[in-house]
Design a protein around this motif. Structure first.
Motif, mmCIF file in Angstrom:
data_model
loop_
_atom_site.group_PDB
_atom_site.id
_atom_site.type_symbol
_atom_site.label_atom_id
_atom_site.label_comp_id
_atom_site.label_asym_id
_atom_site.label_seq_id
_atom_site.Cartn_x
_atom_site.Cartn_y
_atom_site.Cartn_z
ATOM 1 N N SER A 119 -38.231 -22.188 41.974
ATOM 2 C CA SER A 119 -37.532 -22.843 43.096
ATOM 3 C C SER A 119 -37.181 -21.852 44.199
ATOM 4 O O SER A 119 -36.778 -22.264 45.289
ATOM 5 C CB SER A 119 -36.267 -23.527 42.600
ATOM 6 O OG SER A 119 -35.336 -22.565 42.142
ATOM 7 N N GLY A 120 -37.275 -20.556 43.908
ATOM 8 C CA GLY A 120 -36.940 -19.551 44.907
ATOM 9 C C GLY A 120 -35.448 -19.355 45.090
ATOM 10 O O GLY A 120 -35.015 -18.777 46.083
ATOM 11 N N ALA A 152 -34.463 -19.505 33.795
ATOM 12 C CA ALA A 152 -35.154 -18.409 34.490
ATOM 13 C C ALA A 152 -36.399 -18.920 35.212
ATOM 14 O O ALA A 152 -36.661 -18.540 36.362
ATOM 15 C CB ALA A 152 -35.517 -17.304 33.502
ATOM 16 N N GLN A 153 -37.158 -19.773 34.543
ATOM 17 C CA GLN A 153 -38.362 -20.334 35.155
ATOM 18 C C GLN A 153 -38.028 -21.178 36.371
ATOM 19 O O GLN A 153 -38.674 -21.087 37.410
ATOM 20 C CB GLN A 153 -39.134 -21.197 34.149
ATOM 21 C CG GLN A 153 -40.301 -20.519 33.531
ATOM 22 C CD GLN A 153 -41.140 -21.537 32.774
ATOM 23 O OE1 GLN A 153 -40.663 -22.239 31.906
ATOM 24 N NE2 GLN A 153 -42.400 -21.602 33.116
ATOM 25 N N PHE A 154 -37.012 -22.042 36.226
ATOM 26 C CA PHE A 154 -36.627 -22.897 37.356
ATOM 27 C C PHE A 154 -36.198 -22.055 38.543
ATOM 28 O O PHE A 154 -36.611 -22.317 39.684
ATOM 29 C CB PHE A 154 -35.503 -23.856 36.944
ATOM 30 C CG PHE A 154 -35.009 -24.691 38.101
ATOM 31 C CD1 PHE A 154 -35.770 -25.746 38.585
ATOM 32 C CD2 PHE A 154 -33.811 -24.391 38.719
ATOM 33 C CE1 PHE A 154 -35.328 -26.511 39.655
ATOM 34 C CE2 PHE A 154 -33.361 -25.147 39.801
ATOM 35 C CZ PHE A 154 -34.121 -26.207 40.268
ATOM 36 N N ILE A 180 -26.009 -19.499 38.836
ATOM 37 C CA ILE A 180 -25.891 -19.507 40.302
ATOM 38 C C ILE A 180 -24.433 -19.603 40.766
ATOM 39 O O ILE A 180 -24.166 -19.811 41.946
ATOM 40 C CB ILE A 180 -26.734 -20.653 40.922
ATOM 41 C CG1 ILE A 180 -26.231 -22.019 40.483
ATOM 42 C CG2 ILE A 180 -28.219 -20.461 40.601
ATOM 43 C CD1 ILE A 180 -26.834 -23.188 41.253
ATOM 44 N N HIS A 181 -23.502 -19.507 39.816
ATOM 45 C CA HIS A 181 -22.062 -19.555 40.131
ATOM 46 C C HIS A 181 -21.681 -20.875 40.788
ATOM 47 O O HIS A 181 -20.980 -20.901 41.803
ATOM 48 C CB HIS A 181 -21.651 -18.357 40.991
ATOM 49 C CG HIS A 181 -22.100 -17.053 40.421
ATOM 50 N ND1 HIS A 181 -21.502 -16.496 39.313
ATOM 51 C CD2 HIS A 181 -23.118 -16.233 40.777
ATOM 52 C CE1 HIS A 181 -22.129 -15.368 39.019
ATOM 53 N NE2 HIS A 181 -23.108 -15.185 39.885
ATOM 54 N N LEU A 234 -26.132 -25.508 47.510
ATOM 55 C CA LEU A 234 -27.173 -25.997 46.618
ATOM 56 C C LEU A 234 -26.695 -27.260 45.933
ATOM 57 O O LEU A 234 -25.576 -27.305 45.409
ATOM 58 C CB LEU A 234 -27.518 -24.951 45.563
ATOM 59 C CG LEU A 234 -28.190 -23.677 46.060
ATOM 60 C CD1 LEU A 234 -28.263 -22.659 44.935
ATOM 61 C CD2 LEU A 234 -29.569 -23.992 46.599
ATOM 62 N N THR A 235 -27.534 -28.274 45.934
ATOM 63 C CA THR A 235 -27.279 -29.501 45.178
ATOM 64 C C THR A 235 -28.460 -29.656 44.230
ATOM 65 O O THR A 235 -29.584 -29.886 44.662
ATOM 66 C CB THR A 235 -27.136 -30.724 46.103
ATOM 67 O OG1 THR A 235 -28.236 -30.782 47.013
ATOM 68 C CG2 THR A 235 -25.831 -30.664 46.893
#
Length: 171
Positions: free
Chosen positions: A167-168, A161-163, A29-30, A6-7
């Motif tokens: 974004s899935g 939380a919303q993002f 997301i670590h 992820l970027t």
């Protein structure tokens, strides 16, 4: 199994909460978090501290450095979140040179809210209504297809939380 790292970019004008929200998102997301402000040249920091807005030429090397950071993380297969103003479309295009699948969280808020937040800062080189107004004037807000846009009137935890939901991304 995740196929690619992820970027992520947390963007917005000064005072929008990029660093705080970016840290929380990276924790969720670590991933590693990088504050783009830490990569400004001393010349640019001095210029902003004097109340002089940066121009495109001031930002070019900085943006290339950030694109290189994205590239390095991608090549190592590691997730990374960068908090960066990324005010213009062409700035985000430079960042995508290192992160072609860049996902963007755009934090926006009213000028009054942003000024209030900036007024509470201590020890930061960017301050004042003049500097905020220069960023607001330069801002080319990303299109809905380019970024997830969230209002900073929410708590940082709610923004994260919303993002993630929109974004899935599953932490």
């Amino acid at each position: 199994m995740k196929t690619s790292p992820l970027t992520l970019l947390v963007m917005g004008v000064s005072g929008s909460g990029k660093s705080h929200v970016g840290h929380l998102l990276a924790q969720a997301i670590h991933a590693d978090f990088i504050d783009a402000d830490d990569h400004h040249s001393q010349t640019s920091i001095d210029k902003m501290a004097r109340g002089e807005p940066l121009d495109d030429s001031d930002r070019q090397g900085w943006l290339l450095t950030l694109a290189d950071l994205y590239r390095d993380y991608r090549e190592r297969g590691q997730d990374v979140v960068i908090g960066c103003s990324a005010l213009k479309h062409r700035y985000r295009d430079v960042l995508r040179q290192g992160a072609p699948t860049l996902r963007i969280l755009y934090l926006h808020g009213s000028r009054d809210t942003l000024l209030q937040r900036l007024g509470g800062r201590t020890g930061h080189f960017f301050a004042g209504a003049h500097m905020l107004d220069s960023q607001l004037a330069a801002l080319e807000a990303p299109a809905e297809t380019e970024a997830i846009r969230l209002d900073i009137s929410q708590t940082p935890e709610r923004l994260v939380a919303q993002f993630l939901a929109l974004s899935g991304i599953n932490p």
